[in-house]
Design an enzyme around this catalytic site. Structure first.
Site, mmCIF file in Angstrom:
data_model
loop_
_atom_site.group_PDB
_atom_site.id
_atom_site.type_symbol
_atom_site.label_atom_id
_atom_site.label_comp_id
_atom_site.label_asym_id
_atom_site.label_seq_id
_atom_site.Cartn_x
_atom_site.Cartn_y
_atom_site.Cartn_z
ATOM 1 N N GLY A 216 0.829 -1.208 0.000
ATOM 2 C CA GLY A 216 0.000 0.000 0.000
ATOM 3 C C GLY A 216 0.854 1.244 0.000
ATOM 4 O O GLY A 216 2.057 1.181 -0.284
ATOM 5 N N ASN A 217 0.252 2.383 0.293
ATOM 6 C CA ASN A 217 1.008 3.635 0.376
ATOM 7 C C ASN A 217 0.414 4.526 1.461
ATOM 8 O O ASN A 217 -0.594 4.179 2.084
ATOM 9 C CB ASN A 217 1.045 4.327 -0.986
ATOM 10 N N SER A 218 1.046 5.658 1.683
ATOM 11 C CA SER A 218 0.690 6.489 2.842
ATOM 12 C C SER A 218 -0.481 7.443 2.612
ATOM 13 O O SER A 218 -0.769 8.269 3.466
ATOM 14 C CB SER A 218 1.886 7.351 3.254
ATOM 15 N N SER A 219 -1.125 7.373 1.463
ATOM 16 C CA SER A 219 -2.198 8.338 1.211
ATOM 17 C C SER A 219 -3.380 8.088 2.143
ATOM 18 O O SER A 219 -3.851 6.955 2.276
ATOM 19 C CB SER A 219 -2.650 8.236 -0.241
ATOM 20 N N ALA A 283 -3.713 7.867 -4.729
ATOM 21 C CA ALA A 283 -2.357 7.375 -4.979
ATOM 22 C C ALA A 283 -2.506 5.928 -5.442
ATOM 23 O O ALA A 283 -2.946 5.063 -4.677
ATOM 24 C CB ALA A 283 -1.532 7.457 -3.708
#
Ligand code: CTP
Length: 410
Positions: A216-219, A283
């Site tokens: 995943g990502n930090s958005s 994102a």
């Protein structure tokens, strides 16, 4: 509503300016038709400035478009103020020897007259007979009132006050056609998105490794949610494609939940068919695991090292920008970059907006401690040609407003 204000040649013609102004301030479209005699009392430039429309009085102006028929047929209301004794006689007889006379005959709109003349002329049997004829045909007669006349004397014959004429005229128009509004709201400001369908993606995609793990990502989805709320508040019909939001979904928008990049692509393509504006604030993972294990991965099977093969995800923004199922659709991308140098950041943004084929790109600098989450943010909005069309900083709602300000005119 569309109002024709006829002005005939009496000293009270100067007060007709007040009638025109009252209609205009209430939001109505006013076309002034003075007689030649009226123009000796009040100037054409004044009437054009106050009515915000060209003023014609001659039957032979605009012959090609048959002006009198056009004005008469389009009118919702005709008001003649002041109406002289002569003009009442002409109206009663149905004479049509000037633009005003022909306009009245060519119209089925309610007719309101505000007589103004000397007391004796008003009391004259001929005038009274003409007024009765007009009233029998449904014409609304407002005034005259008693008071100081042009000379030293006073008596019945003074034109009613502009506010009273306008009120009576609006009553007559609404009585004849209940669909008409007495006051028309001002047009929506330029930044309105009323009637537009806006699709916003927000959050960060998750690409599954197995049933319980993902890349995943930090958005957090805050910026996308702020954009969806701002578009909703400007009257748009908003669809929020929500990828794993860490913030609450806003009320008053339609939410489509997705997980992965591929899910986001499917949802975005479905919604794009009816969208006027698409904002890709999510994102999106550029890669996903080549295989998603159907069962939980086990250390016992993997040993000390684990290698995950990734494959490229589709580029949602570039796909939407290339497909554009709807004419005039505006597609906006985001670019979160870690480049600290402004010129280099702009270069990256310009390359990206061109590569993606978007109409606008919102560029912001992010880092381990910046850009994501609740804190302030700073963005530069580029158009398709790479020109800076806006720069904004602050909390996410103010940045969202600035972004919409920059793109709403499109
Ligand atoms: N985007 C997308 N689909 C992807 C990747 C990105 O739609 N597979 C969109 C994002 O939603 C964003 C824009 O493209 O609006 C730019 O995202 P960004 O991650 O900055 O760009 P990338 O294309 O991933 O380029 P980079 O090589 O810089 O990561």
């Amino acid at each position: 509503m569309r109002v024709v204000v006829g002005i005939t040649g009496g000293i009270a013609a100067y007060k007709a300016v007040g009638v025109v102004r009252t209609f205009v301030l209430a939001g109505h479209e006013v076309h002034v038709v003075p007689t030649t005699a009226a123009l000796r009392f009040v100037g054409r430039p004044t009437l054009e400035a106050i009515s915000r429309n060209p003023v014609e009085s001659d039957l032979y102006d605009g012959v090609a478009e048959v002006r009198h028929v056009a004005l008469g047929q389009r009118a919702d209301l005709i008001v003649i103020a002041p109406a002289t004794a002569n003009s009442l006689a002409k109206l009663a007889a149905g004479l049509a020897d000037d633009l005003l006379g022909t306009t009245v005959l060519a119209s089925s709109a309610p007719l309101v007259v505000a007589p103004a003349m000397h007391t004796e002329m008003w009391a004259n049997a001929a005038t009274q007979a003409n007024v009765r004829v007009l009233e029998q045909r449904g014409t609304v007669v407002v005034g005259p009132v008693s008071g100081q006349l042009t000379g030293q004397d006073s008596g019945a014959g003074r034109m009613a006050e502009p506010a009273d004429i306008v009120a009576a005229a609006l009553d007559a128009a609404v009585a004849a056609n209940p669909d008409l509004d007495r006051a028309v709201p001002p047009p929506p400001p330029d930044d309105s998105l009323a009637g537009k369908r806006v699709v916003v993606s927000a959050g960060g995609t998750r690409e599954p490794l197995d049933p319980v793990r993902f890349l995943g990502n930090s958005s957090t989805g805050r910026q996308g949610v702020a954009l969806a709320e701002a578009a909703r508040d400007r009257g748009a019909d908003v669809v929020l494609i929500a990828a794993n939001l860490e913030v609450a979904v806003p009320t008053g928008v339609q939410v489509v939940a997705v997980t992965s990049a591929e899910g986001l692509l499917d949802a975005a393509r479905r919604e794009a068919g009816t969208a006027d504006l698409i904002v890709m604030a999510a994102a999106v993972a550029d890669y996903r695991p080549a295989v998603t294990a159907p069962l939980k991965l086990k250390k016992a099977d993997l040993g000390e090292r684990m290698t995950v093969e990734l494959v490229r995800n589709p580029d949602v923004l570039a796909t939407l920008a290339a497909e554009r199922p709807r004419a005039g659709q505006v597609v906006v991308g985001f670019a979160a970059e870690t480049e600290p140098d402004r010129e280099a950041l702009l270069r990256l943004g310009r390359q990206k907006v061109a590569a993606k084929g978007a109409d606008f790109l919102v560029v912001n600098e992010v880092g381990f401690d910046r850009g994501f989450g609740a804190g302030d943010t700073a963005v530069i909005v580029l158009d398709a040609a790479g020109r800076i069309v806006a720069e904004a900083g602050g909390d996410k709602p103010s940045v969202a407003a600035a972004i919409l300000d920059a793109i709403a005119p499109r």
